[in-house]
Design an enzyme around this catalytic site. Sequence first.
Site, PDB file in Angstrom:
ATOM      1  N   GLU A   1      40.050  40.475  43.739  1.00  0.00           N
ATOM      2  CA  GLU A   1      39.837  39.045  43.516  1.00  0.00           C
ATOM      3  C   GLU A   1      40.531  38.242  44.613  1.00  0.00           C
ATOM      4  OE1 GLU A   1      37.740  37.496  41.401  1.00  0.00           O
ATOM      5  OE2 GLU A   1      38.379  35.972  42.824  1.00  0.00           O
TER       6      GLU A   1
ATOM      7  N   CYS B   1      51.751  36.964  44.615  1.00  0.00           N
ATOM      8  CA  CYS B   1      51.109  38.059  45.354  1.00  0.00           C
ATOM      9  C   CYS B   1      51.500  38.259  46.818  1.00  0.00           C
ATOM     10  CB  CYS B   1      49.607  37.905  45.251  1.00  0.00           C
ATOM     11  SG  CYS B   1      49.062  38.106  43.552  1.00  0.00           S
TER      12      CYS B   1
ATOM     13  N   LYS C   1      41.871  43.885  50.586  1.00  0.00           N
ATOM     14  CA  LYS C   1      42.556  42.875  49.749  1.00  0.00           C
ATOM     15  C   LYS C   1      44.006  42.696  50.211  1.00  0.00           C
ATOM     16  CE  LYS C   1      43.964  40.143  46.659  1.00  0.00           C
ATOM     17  NZ  LYS C   1      43.630  38.737  46.617  1.00  0.00           N
TER      18      LYS C   1
HETATM   19  P1  NAD Z   1      49.340  38.324  34.927  1.00  0.00           P
HETATM   20  O1  NAD Z   1      50.698  38.904  34.789  1.00  0.00           O
HETATM   21  O2  NAD Z   1      49.130  36.850  34.810  1.00  0.00           O
HETATM   22  O3  NAD Z   1      48.384  38.992  33.821  1.00  0.00           O
HETATM   23  C1  NAD Z   1      48.325  40.361  33.563  1.00  0.00           C
HETATM   24  C2  NAD Z   1      48.115  40.556  32.058  1.00  0.00           C
HETATM   25  O4  NAD Z   1      47.860  41.937  31.810  1.00  0.00           O
HETATM   26  C3  NAD Z   1      49.326  40.183  31.205  1.00  0.00           C
HETATM   27  O5  NAD Z   1      48.971  39.177  30.276  1.00  0.00           O
HETATM   28  C4  NAD Z   1      49.709  41.506  30.506  1.00  0.00           C
HETATM   29  O6  NAD Z   1      50.160  41.331  29.172  1.00  0.00           O
HETATM   30  C5  NAD Z   1      48.402  42.256  30.524  1.00  0.00           C
HETATM   31  N1  NAD Z   1      48.528  43.710  30.406  1.00  0.00           N
HETATM   32  C6  NAD Z   1      49.333  44.538  31.116  1.00  0.00           C
HETATM   33  N2  NAD Z   1      49.123  45.824  30.733  1.00  0.00           N
HETATM   34  C7  NAD Z   1      48.165  45.802  29.773  1.00  0.00           C
HETATM   35  C8  NAD Z   1      47.523  46.817  29.008  1.00  0.00           C
HETATM   36  N3  NAD Z   1      47.795  48.113  29.195  1.00  0.00           N
HETATM   37  N4  NAD Z   1      46.608  46.449  28.092  1.00  0.00           N
HETATM   38  C9  NAD Z   1      46.298  45.143  27.911  1.00  0.00           C
HETATM   39  N5  NAD Z   1      46.873  44.134  28.609  1.00  0.00           N
HETATM   40  C10 NAD Z   1      47.784  44.467  29.544  1.00  0.00           C
HETATM   41  O7  NAD Z   1      48.772  38.847  36.299  1.00  0.00           O
HETATM   42  P2  NAD Z   1      47.680  38.144  37.255  1.00  0.00           P
HETATM   43  O8  NAD Z   1      48.307  37.059  38.049  1.00  0.00           O
HETATM   44  O9  NAD Z   1      46.461  37.862  36.465  1.00  0.00           O
HETATM   45  O10 NAD Z   1      47.398  39.315  38.276  1.00  0.00           O
HETATM   46  C11 NAD Z   1      46.666  40.466  37.893  1.00  0.00           C
HETATM   47  C12 NAD Z   1      46.304  41.245  39.143  1.00  0.00           C
HETATM   48  O11 NAD Z   1      45.438  40.453  39.965  1.00  0.00           O
HETATM   49  C13 NAD Z   1      47.492  41.625  40.023  1.00  0.00           C
HETATM   50  O12 NAD Z   1      47.234  42.886  40.589  1.00  0.00           O
HETATM   51  C14 NAD Z   1      47.467  40.571  41.118  1.00  0.00           C
HETATM   52  O13 NAD Z   1      48.015  41.060  42.315  1.00  0.00           O
HETATM   53  C15 NAD Z   1      45.984  40.323  41.279  1.00  0.00           C
HETATM   54  N6  NAD Z   1      45.630  38.984  41.782  1.00  0.00           N
HETATM   55  C16 NAD Z   1      46.274  37.875  41.314  1.00  0.00           C
HETATM   56  C17 NAD Z   1      45.891  36.618  41.753  1.00  0.00           C
HETATM   57  C18 NAD Z   1      46.574  35.373  41.258  1.00  0.00           C
HETATM   58  O14 NAD Z   1      46.260  34.298  41.749  1.00  0.00           O
HETATM   59  N7  NAD Z   1      47.484  35.436  40.295  1.00  0.00           N
HETATM   60  C19 NAD Z   1      44.822  36.490  42.645  1.00  0.00           C
HETATM   61  C20 NAD Z   1      44.168  37.644  43.082  1.00  0.00           C
HETATM   62  C21 NAD Z   1      44.584  38.889  42.639  1.00  0.00           C
HETATM   63  C1  UGA Z   2      46.695  33.663  47.555  1.00  0.00           C
HETATM   64  C2  UGA Z   2      45.421  33.798  48.379  1.00  0.00           C
HETATM   65  O1  UGA Z   2      45.121  32.538  48.998  1.00  0.00           O
HETATM   66  C3  UGA Z   2      44.251  34.242  47.516  1.00  0.00           C
HETATM   67  O2  UGA Z   2      43.102  34.465  48.330  1.00  0.00           O
HETATM   68  C4  UGA Z   2      44.623  35.524  46.788  1.00  0.00           C
HETATM   69  O3  UGA Z   2      43.571  35.922  45.922  1.00  0.00           O
HETATM   70  C5  UGA Z   2      45.883  35.309  45.985  1.00  0.00           C
HETATM   71  O4  UGA Z   2      46.954  34.877  46.871  1.00  0.00           O
HETATM   72  C6  UGA Z   2      46.400  36.554  45.321  1.00  0.00           C
HETATM   73  O5  UGA Z   2      46.042  37.658  45.684  1.00  0.00           O
HETATM   74  O6  UGA Z   2      47.213  36.346  44.422  1.00  0.00           O
HETATM   75  P1  UGA Z   2      47.720  31.806  45.951  1.00  0.00           P
HETATM   76  O7  UGA Z   2      48.958  32.612  46.076  1.00  0.00           O
HETATM   77  O8  UGA Z   2      47.252  31.420  44.610  1.00  0.00           O
HETATM   78  O9  UGA Z   2      46.489  32.607  46.621  1.00  0.00           O
HETATM   79  O10 UGA Z   2      47.850  30.460  46.771  1.00  0.00           O
HETATM   80  P2  UGA Z   2      47.751  30.054  48.323  1.00  0.00           P
HETATM   81  O11 UGA Z   2      46.991  28.809  48.410  1.00  0.00           O
HETATM   82  O12 UGA Z   2      47.301  31.172  49.156  1.00  0.00           O
HETATM   83  O13 UGA Z   2      49.261  29.700  48.660  1.00  0.00           O
HETATM   84  C7  UGA Z   2      50.263  30.699  48.700  1.00  0.00           C
HETATM   85  C8  UGA Z   2      51.564  30.090  49.178  1.00  0.00           C
HETATM   86  O14 UGA Z   2      51.489  29.727  50.556  1.00  0.00           O
HETATM   87  C9  UGA Z   2      51.947  28.802  48.431  1.00  0.00           C
HETATM   88  O15 UGA Z   2      53.331  28.796  48.198  1.00  0.00           O
HETATM   89  C10 UGA Z   2      51.553  27.690  49.390  1.00  0.00           C
HETATM   90  O16 UGA Z   2      52.283  26.514  49.220  1.00  0.00           O
HETATM   91  C11 UGA Z   2      51.845  28.357  50.726  1.00  0.00           C
HETATM   92  N1  UGA Z   2      51.023  27.784  51.810  1.00  0.00           N
HETATM   93  C12 UGA Z   2      49.674  27.965  51.844  1.00  0.00           C
HETATM   94  C13 UGA Z   2      51.640  27.069  52.820  1.00  0.00           C
HETATM   95  O17 UGA Z   2      52.882  26.896  52.820  1.00  0.00           O
HETATM   96  N2  UGA Z   2      50.876  26.563  53.829  1.00  0.00           N
HETATM   97  C14 UGA Z   2      49.527  26.724  53.883  1.00  0.00           C
HETATM   98  O18 UGA Z   2      48.904  26.214  54.850  1.00  0.00           O
HETATM   99  C15 UGA Z   2      48.921  27.437  52.857  1.00  0.00           C
END
Ligand code: NAD
Ligand code: UGA
Length: 478
Positions: free
Chosen positions: A167, A278, A222
């Site tokens: 994602e 992340c 990713k």
């Molecule tokens: P999160 O901690 O918000 O959510 C994960 C959820 O999974 C929790 O609510 C937890 O209770 C649940 N969980 C864990 N083990 C479980 C199980 N065995 N059965 C059922 N539920 C279970 O995490 P997130 O931010 O959604 O991130 C999830 C993944 O996506 C990570 O690998 C992260 O790196 C990736 N990711 C996150 C973002 C972001 O913006 N947060 C963006 C892209 C990718």
């Molecule tokens: C980032 C990536 O942008 C997503 O594509 C990815 O899916 C996600 O991580 C993930 O894997 O979790 P996110 O962390 O939600 O998304 O937010 P960003 O907009 O990327 O910002 C990340 C950090 O960098 C923030 O603290 C932001 O303030 C900082 N940032 C971003 C800067 O300081 N300057 C910039 O120009 C951009």
Amino acid sequence: MIKKVCCIGAGYVGGPTMSVFADKCKDISFNVVDVNPDRIAAWNSKDLSKLPIFEPGLDEIVKRRRGKNLTFSTEVHKCISEADMIFISVNTPTKTSGIGAGQASDLKWVESCARQISEYAKGHTIVVEKSTLPVRTGEVIKAILESSQSSLNSKNKNTFDILSNPEFLAEGTAINDLENPDRVLIGGSNENAINALHDLYKKWVNEDKIIHTNLWSSELAKLTANAFLAQRVSSINSISALCEVTGADVREVSRAIGKDSRIGSKFLNVGPGFGGSCFKKDILNLVYLANHFGLPQVADFWESVVHLNSWNQNRLTNIILEKLFGTLTEKKIGILGFSFKANTNDTRESPAVQICKNLLNEGAYLKIHDPKVSKEQIDLDLGTPPIEDLKKNEVLVKKYKYKKWENSLLENDFFENLDAVIVLTEWEIYSKIEWEKVSKKMRSPGWVFDSRLIVDEERVKSSGLSFWRVGVGTVRRN
Ligand code: NAD
Ligand code: UGA
């Protein structure tokens, strides 16, 4: 034909992603499950302002689809057994102990999902890695799923295909990112499984944006995307420090380099350092992998991006200390913004956490404002709960170490007796502060520190407050 989809993990990714899927594929049911009953209850709350995640536009989609083809429950086993396709969307934080601690991803939640799928799935199931995972995790999932079937006779055997579909949404813009993605990446080896997922996405994503790769390229792409983005932030932050001492203006430098189409203009905003759940974890994972595969130079290169980021956060504390006559003891400092970026309530790895801890260590009293982050979350992040029940500000500052300003709106009272205000998150309301008015409330000589370049410069200057901005040199240019 996919009819039922299960998503394990109702977090920042699972919840919004499945909501958008449900909105775009109304003939398929999407069942989001989680082991955390509080989180599920929040997803089911009637009051849509109580959803566990704040994302612009999310509440309307949940309102449209929840109870129709979108459900949230703790019935993990049941939903697994009914699903044709299962997304693994659980947390993958950095390991805190054992081999690889501090760098490698902790895969215990992913492994637990694979074990539950192996036990409860029925017939043929497509398992999709949605979580961000180290390269070759698909192999681990496959091994767990296949070993569970080896003792069964061929009639009772269940079958699995594994895909990687990372994602790329960013918090704060998640719904738009999901509805209009730059690309969708599907990694795998089985054409039928790839096409099944492709067919879901093509309901709203232009097919030339749907990329097919092998599983390992998808997993590595990713990590690489996040590493490149974080590296850009560290790059511009490093240049901002140079701007400050040379008299250059980082906004002008960004504009000049961003016009080069090979560099591009996005992701060149300076700030207190990147946060979020992340960037740091994914780069450290890349560092671990590079070392593991015998490439220490590659590991060092990427690790320096994280080092620069930590240095940048601490740099801000040092500047504040220096400007406030070398001591922060009992000084009252207002913190504007606690989330790691605007438009989210997420504080994971927020630079504000480290910077507030630094200021508290120096003996400062903090008053913290954020339109979306709760007091409970700030307590969790900073450790010591503040002393409550204080009415008058003068009394208040003597007794608390920090206090969350409860009003979601920033009112002039917030500034009462403050020695300094530090803007840490780029929430829009902070760009509209009427400094002429609030300066009268502050103690003189009052300081404003803008770590995001969003403060109205003219208003601060005409208010008589002292002003420091990131990346803008004070050396006169001729
Ligand atoms: P999160 O901690 O918000 O959510 C994960 C959820 O999974 C929790 O609510 C937890 O209770 C649940 N969980 C864990 N083990 C479980 C199980 N065995 N059965 C059922 N539920 C279970 O995490 P997130 O931010 O959604 O991130 C999830 C993944 O996506 C990570 O690998 C992260 O790196 C990736 N990711 C996150 C973002 C972001 O913006 N947060 C963006 C892209 C990718
Ligand atoms: C980032 C990536 O942008 C997503 O594509 C990815 O899916 C996600 O991580 C993930 O894997 O979790 P996110 O962390 O939600 O998304 O937010 P960003 O907009 O990327 O910002 C990340 C950090 O960098 C923030 O603290 C932001 O303030 C900082 N940032 C971003 C800067 O300081 N300057 C910039 O120009 C951009």
